[in-house]
Design an enzyme around this catalytic site. Structure first.
Site, PDB file in Angstrom:
ATOM      1  CD  GLU A  87      -2.528   1.492   2.468  1.00 14.20           C
ATOM      2  OE1 GLU A  87      -2.359   0.855   3.670  1.00 14.20           O
ATOM      3  OE2 GLU A  87      -3.268   2.444   2.373  1.00 14.20           O
ATOM      4  CB  ALA A  92       4.396  14.507  -1.141  1.00 16.62           C
ATOM      5  CB  ILE A  93       7.768  15.906  -5.299  1.00 22.18           C
ATOM      6  CG1 ILE A  93       7.556  14.704  -6.360  1.00 22.18           C
ATOM      7  CG2 ILE A  93       8.843  16.809  -6.123  1.00 22.18           C
ATOM      8  CD1 ILE A  93       8.842  13.811  -5.914  1.00 22.18           C
ATOM      9  CD  GLN A  98       4.312  19.536  -6.229  1.00 23.93           C
ATOM     10  OE1 GLN A  98       3.527  20.226  -6.786  1.00 23.93           O
ATOM     11  NE2 GLN A  98       3.982  19.240  -5.033  1.00 23.93           N
ATOM     12  CE1 TYR A 102      14.582  15.204 -10.093  1.00 22.81           C
ATOM     13  CE2 TYR A 102      13.687  17.239  -9.169  1.00 22.81           C
ATOM     14  CZ  TYR A 102      14.800  16.586  -9.766  1.00 22.81           C
ATOM     15  OH  TYR A 102      15.812  17.277  -9.927  1.00 22.81           O
TER      16      TYR A 102
HETATM   17  N1  ACO Z   1      -2.979  17.010 -11.681  1.00 20.09           N
HETATM   18  C1  ACO Z   1      -2.970  16.451 -12.914  1.00 20.09           C
HETATM   19  N2  ACO Z   1      -1.699  16.193 -13.451  1.00 20.09           N
HETATM   20  C2  ACO Z   1      -0.580  15.963 -12.707  1.00 20.09           C
HETATM   21  C3  ACO Z   1      -0.725  16.410 -11.232  1.00 20.09           C
HETATM   22  C4  ACO Z   1      -1.960  16.850 -10.804  1.00 20.09           C
HETATM   23  N3  ACO Z   1      -2.103  17.073  -9.535  1.00 20.09           N
HETATM   24  N4  ACO Z   1       0.670  16.205 -10.916  1.00 20.09           N
HETATM   25  C5  ACO Z   1       1.233  15.790 -11.724  1.00 20.09           C
HETATM   26  N5  ACO Z   1       0.541  15.531 -12.775  1.00 20.09           N
HETATM   27  C6  ACO Z   1       1.161  15.287 -14.201  1.00 20.09           C
HETATM   28  C7  ACO Z   1       2.293  16.014 -14.528  1.00 20.09           C
HETATM   29  O1  ACO Z   1       1.753  17.192 -15.291  1.00 20.09           O
HETATM   30  C8  ACO Z   1       2.895  15.069 -15.680  1.00 20.09           C
HETATM   31  O2  ACO Z   1       2.357  14.918 -16.656  1.00 20.09           O
HETATM   32  P1  ACO Z   1       3.150  14.655 -18.146  1.00 20.09           P
HETATM   33  O3  ACO Z   1       3.891  13.088 -17.877  1.00 20.09           O
HETATM   34  O4  ACO Z   1       2.110  14.513 -19.141  1.00 20.09           O
HETATM   35  O5  ACO Z   1       4.158  15.939 -18.369  1.00 20.09           O
HETATM   36  C9  ACO Z   1       2.972  13.815 -14.840  1.00 20.09           C
HETATM   37  O6  ACO Z   1       1.807  13.975 -13.919  1.00 20.09           O
HETATM   38  C10 ACO Z   1       4.059  13.492 -13.888  1.00 20.09           C
HETATM   39  O7  ACO Z   1       4.838  14.641 -13.579  1.00 20.09           O
HETATM   40  P2  ACO Z   1       5.939  14.633 -12.595  1.00 20.09           P
HETATM   41  O8  ACO Z   1       6.720  15.951 -12.856  1.00 20.09           O
HETATM   42  O9  ACO Z   1       6.504  13.464 -12.577  1.00 20.09           O
HETATM   43  O10 ACO Z   1       5.284  14.625 -10.942  1.00 20.09           O
HETATM   44  P3  ACO Z   1       5.782  15.642  -9.794  1.00 20.09           P
HETATM   45  O11 ACO Z   1       7.097  15.516  -9.609  1.00 20.09           O
HETATM   46  O12 ACO Z   1       5.022  16.994  -9.958  1.00 20.09           O
HETATM   47  O13 ACO Z   1       5.134  14.809  -8.593  1.00 20.09           O
HETATM   48  C11 ACO Z   1       3.047  14.604  -7.198  1.00 20.09           C
HETATM   49  C12 ACO Z   1       3.609  14.491  -8.765  1.00 20.09           C
HETATM   50  C13 ACO Z   1       3.871  13.582  -6.315  1.00 20.09           C
HETATM   51  C14 ACO Z   1       1.632  14.272  -7.401  1.00 20.09           C
HETATM   52  C15 ACO Z   1       3.293  16.003  -6.898  1.00 20.09           C
HETATM   53  O14 ACO Z   1       2.654  16.962  -7.452  1.00 20.09           O
HETATM   54  C16 ACO Z   1       2.814  16.408  -5.344  1.00 20.09           C
HETATM   55  O15 ACO Z   1       3.602  16.135  -4.412  1.00 20.09           O
HETATM   56  N6  ACO Z   1       1.786  16.757  -5.068  1.00 20.09           N
HETATM   57  C17 ACO Z   1       1.164  17.096  -3.782  1.00 20.09           C
HETATM   58  C18 ACO Z   1       1.116  15.776  -2.774  1.00 20.09           C
HETATM   59  C19 ACO Z   1       0.098  14.711  -3.532  1.00 20.09           C
HETATM   60  O16 ACO Z   1      -1.217  15.165  -4.059  1.00 20.09           O
HETATM   61  N7  ACO Z   1       0.370  13.578  -3.418  1.00 20.09           N
HETATM   62  C20 ACO Z   1      -0.311  12.575  -3.584  1.00 20.09           C
HETATM   63  C21 ACO Z   1      -1.309  12.245  -2.703  1.00 20.09           C
HETATM   64  S1  ACO Z   1      -2.103  10.421  -2.711  1.00 20.09           S
HETATM   65  C22 ACO Z   1      -1.097   9.776  -1.789  1.00 20.09           C
HETATM   66  O17 ACO Z   1      -0.134  10.202  -1.150  1.00 20.09           O
HETATM   67  C23 ACO Z   1      -1.489   8.298  -1.748  1.00 20.09           C
END
Ligand code: ACO
Length: 175
Positions: A87, A92-93, A98, A102
């Site tokens: 699970e 998060a990043i 972000q 990554y």
């Molecule tokens: N909504 C839509 N698209 C997204 C989002 C989002 N919230 N976040 C990332 N993406 C997309 C990116 O645009 C990218 O798309 P592409 O491949 O077409 O360019 C793809 O997803 C991957 O992007 P990365 O740069 O690899 O992701 P990133 O380093 O930004 O990490 C993460 C993604 C971990 C969700 C980050 O945005 C974050 O920390 N967000 C806040 C915390 C969060 O929401 N964590 C998840 C909660 S659920 C859980 O923990 C079980």
């Protein structure tokens, strides 16, 4: 950047890295109760993959550093080895790091590590706003893992979507 597997073995390095990770989670997952995040991150049944960047901790960032490295993100998960799934509890990043890819690299590392340890599925309760991210990483709301295997082990609650990613033994997730 580099990835480091961190388990709470009581060592100073592990504790510093887990503290850094906990701070990232608390900042990026504001709806999660702090005490709950701390409990799981330091829990010995959970493992974490920490994303590390060389350099000193920026003042006021709330991050911790060990060995001249700063934690800029990561994933905390709990393997259920007998049931062959893990699970993903928190992922998060840091805000300023972000959308640089990554998050994708982190999930690839989690998948490869889980696959190598014999697990066949990842499950997560995705925040609604993170659902598009998880879909891009191969997660789906269709759960194929038999219900009796995860029943009582995964807590599904409001505002989240239970999602699954099937792991394939023949796939190299780092390539
Ligand atoms: N909504 C839509 N698209 C997204 C989002 C989002 N919230 N976040 C990332 N993406 C997309 C990116 O645009 C990218 O798309 P592409 O491949 O077409 O360019 C793809 O997803 C991957 O992007 P990365 O740069 O690899 O992701 P990133 O380093 O930004 O990490 C993460 C993604 C971990 C969700 C980050 O945005 C974050 O920390 N967000 C806040 C915390 C969060 O929401 N964590 C998840 C909660 S659920 C859980 O923990 C079980």
């Amino acid at each position: 950047v580099s990835f480091r597997v961190v388990v709470n073995d009581g060592s100073k390095d592990a504790l510093l890295n887990l503290l850094g990770l906990k701070n990232v989670f608390i900042k990026q997952l504001p709806n999660m109760p702090r005490a709950y995040v701390s409990r799981l991150v330091f829990d010995r049944k959970h493992e974490s993959l920490a994303l590390m960047k060389p350099g000193a901790t920026p003042v006021g960032s709330g991050s911790a550093a060990a060995g001249g490295q700063t934690v800029i993100g990561g994933c905390c998960y709990r393997p259920f080895r007998e049931q062959k799934f893990a699970e993903v509890a928190f992922l998060a990043i840091s805000q300023t790091e972000q959308v640089l890819g990554y998050g994708t690299r982190l999930m690839a590392q989690v998948k490869e590590r889980a696959k190598r340890s014999g697990l066949t599925h990842l499950l997560t309760c995705a925040d609604n706003n993170a659902v598009p991210y998880f879909k891009k990483q191969g997660f789906s709301k269709k759960i194929t893992l038999p219900f009796p295997l995860w029943q009582g082990r995964i807590k599904d609650y409001e505002g989240v979507l239970l999602m699954e990613c099937k792991l394939h033994a023949q796939v190299d997730y780092l390539n």
